[in-house]
Design a protein around this motif. Structure first.
Motif, mmCIF file in Angstrom:
data_model
loop_
_atom_site.group_PDB
_atom_site.id
_atom_site.type_symbol
_atom_site.label_atom_id
_atom_site.label_comp_id
_atom_site.label_asym_id
_atom_site.label_seq_id
_atom_site.Cartn_x
_atom_site.Cartn_y
_atom_site.Cartn_z
ATOM 1 N N GLY A 129 19.312 12.039 1.832
ATOM 2 C CA GLY A 129 18.886 10.884 2.617
ATOM 3 C C GLY A 129 17.704 10.188 1.977
ATOM 4 N N LEU A 130 16.918 9.522 2.796
ATOM 5 C CA LEU A 130 15.692 8.875 2.330
ATOM 6 C C LEU A 130 14.629 9.950 2.141
ATOM 7 N N PRO A 131 14.071 10.107 0.936
ATOM 8 C CA PRO A 131 13.023 11.111 0.750
ATOM 9 C C PRO A 131 11.753 10.689 1.484
ATOM 10 N N PHE A 132 10.761 11.562 1.478
ATOM 11 C CA PHE A 132 9.495 11.175 2.101
ATOM 12 C C PHE A 132 8.801 10.136 1.229
ATOM 13 N N GLY A 133 8.296 9.102 1.875
ATOM 14 C CA GLY A 133 7.558 8.068 1.166
ATOM 15 C C GLY A 133 6.968 7.089 2.163
ATOM 16 N N VAL A 134 6.520 5.952 1.668
ATOM 17 C CA VAL A 134 5.958 4.926 2.556
ATOM 18 C C VAL A 134 6.626 3.593 2.288
ATOM 19 N N GLN A 135 6.792 2.820 3.362
ATOM 20 C CA GLN A 135 7.287 1.457 3.251
ATOM 21 C C GLN A 135 6.080 0.520 3.229
ATOM 22 N N LEU A 136 6.139 -0.442 2.323
ATOM 23 C CA LEU A 136 5.040 -1.390 2.137
ATOM 24 C C LEU A 136 5.440 -2.728 2.749
ATOM 25 N N ASN A 137 4.642 -3.212 3.673
ATOM 26 C CA ASN A 137 4.944 -4.438 4.403
ATOM 27 C C ASN A 137 4.731 -5.647 3.491
ATOM 28 N N ALA A 138 5.848 -6.225 3.037
ATOM 29 C CA ALA A 138 5.777 -7.336 2.089
ATOM 30 C C ALA A 138 5.582 -8.682 2.774
ATOM 31 N N SER A 139 5.510 -8.686 4.105
ATOM 32 C CA SER A 139 5.430 -9.958 4.831
ATOM 33 C C SER A 139 4.001 -10.388 5.132
ATOM 34 N N ARG A 140 3.016 -9.539 4.829
ATOM 35 C CA ARG A 140 1.646 -9.868 5.186
ATOM 36 C C ARG A 140 0.680 -9.076 4.302
ATOM 37 N N GLY A 141 -0.590 -9.473 4.317
ATOM 38 C CA GLY A 141 -1.632 -8.681 3.677
ATOM 39 C C GLY A 141 -1.492 -8.552 2.174
ATOM 40 N N ILE A 142 -2.164 -7.552 1.628
ATOM 41 C CA ILE A 142 -2.228 -7.406 0.179
ATOM 42 C C ILE A 142 -0.872 -7.117 -0.454
ATOM 43 N N PHE A 143 0.049 -6.509 0.315
ATOM 44 C CA PHE A 143 1.333 -6.129 -0.257
ATOM 45 C C PHE A 143 2.366 -7.251 -0.234
ATOM 46 N N SER A 144 1.954 -8.458 0.103
ATOM 47 C CA SER A 144 2.854 -9.607 -0.013
ATOM 48 C C SER A 144 3.058 -9.994 -1.477
ATOM 49 N N ASP A 145 2.237 -9.452 -2.371
ATOM 50 C CA ASP A 145 2.334 -9.695 -3.806
ATOM 51 C C ASP A 145 2.997 -8.484 -4.466
ATOM 52 N N VAL A 146 4.125 -8.699 -5.147
ATOM 53 C CA VAL A 146 4.861 -7.592 -5.760
ATOM 54 C C VAL A 146 4.009 -6.848 -6.786
ATOM 55 N N ARG A 147 3.095 -7.546 -7.454
ATOM 56 C CA ARG A 147 2.248 -6.892 -8.451
ATOM 57 C C ARG A 147 1.313 -5.877 -7.800
ATOM 58 N N VAL A 148 0.842 -6.188 -6.609
ATOM 59 C CA VAL A 148 -0.017 -5.236 -5.887
ATOM 60 C C VAL A 148 0.792 -4.037 -5.434
ATOM 61 N N ARG A 149 2.033 -4.273 -4.992
ATOM 62 C CA ARG A 149 2.895 -3.155 -4.595
ATOM 63 C C ARG A 149 3.164 -2.247 -5.792
ATOM 64 N N GLN A 150 3.465 -2.843 -6.915
ATOM 65 C CA GLN A 150 3.735 -2.050 -8.116
ATOM 66 C C GLN A 150 2.501 -1.260 -8.542
ATOM 67 N N ALA A 151 1.349 -1.900 -8.503
ATOM 68 C CA ALA A 151 0.109 -1.231 -8.901
ATOM 69 C C ALA A 151 -0.206 -0.064 -7.987
ATOM 70 N N PHE A 152 0.030 -0.231 -6.703
ATOM 71 C CA PHE A 152 -0.223 0.841 -5.742
ATOM 72 C C PHE A 152 0.627 2.068 -6.058
ATOM 73 N N ILE A 153 1.914 1.846 -6.335
ATOM 74 C CA ILE A 153 2.796 2.966 -6.648
ATOM 75 C C ILE A 153 2.363 3.655 -7.941
ATOM 76 N N MET A 154 1.992 2.860 -8.958
ATOM 77 C CA MET A 154 1.639 3.421 -10.260
ATOM 78 C C MET A 154 0.270 4.092 -10.270
ATOM 79 N N SER A 155 -0.507 3.885 -9.214
ATOM 80 C CA SER A 155 -1.844 4.482 -9.169
ATOM 81 C C SER A 155 -1.837 5.944 -8.758
ATOM 82 N N VAL A 156 -0.683 6.464 -8.322
ATOM 83 C CA VAL A 156 -0.603 7.828 -7.788
ATOM 84 C C VAL A 156 0.257 8.696 -8.701
ATOM 85 N N ASP A 157 -0.271 9.855 -9.057
ATOM 86 C CA ASP A 157 0.465 10.832 -9.856
ATOM 87 C C ASP A 157 1.320 11.673 -8.906
#
Length: 383
Positions: A129-157
């Motif tokens: 199924g869907l593994p454990f993770g988080v959904q990022l709200n792309a409709s508002r706030g800082i995560f409306s920018d795909v580059r910020v979403r990508q950076a957030f994911i890449m910041s975690v080992d």
């Protein structure tokens, strides 16, 4: 069916669609039946004390087990008592004292300890199924920018985090399907590798400059988001993500909330980050999270929490759902996984594992097909 629906075979094999007694439904009504169900399985409902325990007893007339089961006829188990013990440490203590025979969602360190002894045994279900993770709200706030979403994911080992939190019992996840799911696409494993320098470069490109206290700013606003944690969705993981993301300039606030509060913020669209897992035996689970028809509405609780609307993805998911099992269906779901990861609306963290510890005298415990629910029909005891 109004349209072809490929997942139906998988759905019919799940306990959620078990055969029930129509006369009992008619007599008790929907709510009454839900609290005193009548079905066709090897155990019969006896009682349910809300918040305390559920009791079932053997159905002595049961004689229609599937032919692939090793046991036929009534179960050797006369009575099943399912107790509700929310605190993991209390469950473990109850197992060790002999108060209970089986503990689920057992902490990783206790699983390792039990596996090294002779009094208890362990089994780990790597759930589909869907593994454990988080959904990022792309409709508002800082995560409306795909580059910020990508950076957030890449910041975690993720690999190191999974090892530190689960000591090897849970594998890191890389896409919107766990690696044990049908139609899993290994290509997701190439997305967003841990890379702080790349994350920082993406944030710089998006206009977020380092400010006081190591928190980035843009137009006078901090690079800030709230990570809401409804129970029991791993507050310790949220804290680990918070610490990792801060190293590239994110200010992630962690707030533990109730399910009632979770519903409130979903309806009002006042959230940035929400964790989720979804045990499911078919890749059509992607439709639940990423089809635009499942964007939440006031009074309608749905799971497209990124609030993502992509007509091409919608059409692809609908086509895949109506395609029979086989290479063509796999390819459609491979494309869907790619589209979800290209959008960076889903931050996968680790496969969802069901960690079972049990009295070593028990024999015959096994997982159902999604490796989450445990079957007791074939259980016996050693002398």
């Amino acid at each position: 069916f109004k349209r072809p629906y490929g997942p139906v075979a998988a759905m019919l094999s799940e306990s959620l669609l078990s055969i029930v007694s129509p006369s009992a439904v008619k007599k008790l009504g929907n709510d009454g039946f839900a609290q005193a169900p009548v079905g066709t399985g090897p155990f019969k409902f006896v009682s349910w004390e809300h918040g305390r325990q559920l009791v079932m007893e053997r159905n002595d007339d049961y004689n229609w087990a599937p032919s692939f089961m090793k046991r036929q006829g009534p179960s050797a188990v006369k009575k099943l008592v399912s107790r509700f013990i929310p605190e993991a440490g209390t469950r473990v203590a109850a197992l060790e004292s002999g108060e209970i025979d089986v503990s689920d969602l057992t902490p990783a360190l206790d699983m390792r300890r039990f596996a090294e002894g002779n009094k208890f045994k362990t089994m780990i279900g790597d759930s589909s199924g869907l593994p454990f993770g988080v959904q990022l709200n792309a409709s508002r706030g800082i995560f409306s920018d795909v580059r910020v979403r990508q950076a957030f994911i890449m910041s975690v080992d993720r690999k190191r985090m999974a090892q530190n939190l689960f000591f090897g019992s849970a594998k890191p996840a890389f896409g919107p399907l766990s690696s044990t799911s049908p139609s899993y696409w290994p290509g997701v494993e190439q997305y967003y590798p841990f890379d702080r320098k790349k994350a920082e470069a993406l944030l710089e490109e998006a206009g977020w400059k380092m400010g006081p206290g190591g928190i980035r700013e843009k137009d006078g606003q901090p690079l800030s988001a709230v990570y809401y944690v409804p129970p029991p969705l791993e507050p310790e993981t949220a804290v680990a993500v918070q610490a990792e993301a801060k190293r590239v300039g994110f200010d992630i606030k962690v707030e533990n909330i109730t399910f009632a509060r979770n519903s409130e913020i979903v309806f009002a669209n006042t959230y940035d980050i929400l964790p989720l897992r979804f045990i499911h035996g078919d890749p059509s689970v992607l439709e639940i999270m990423f089809h635009s028809r499942n964007i939440p509405e006031p009074g309608k609780y749905k799971f497209n929490w990124p609030r993502w609307s992509d007509p091409a993805l919608d059409k692809l998911l609908e086509t895949a759902g109506g395609t029979p099992n086989g290479p063509a269906r796999d390819e459609l779901y491979h494309q869907a996984q790619k589209m979800v990861m290209d959008a960076a609306i889903w931050f996968p963290m680790h496969n969802q594992v069901e960690t079972i510890a049990y009295n070593a005298k028990l024999v015959g415990l096994r997982f159902a097909r999604t490796s989450w629910n445990v079957r007791f029909y074939e259980v016996t005891t050693t002398q």
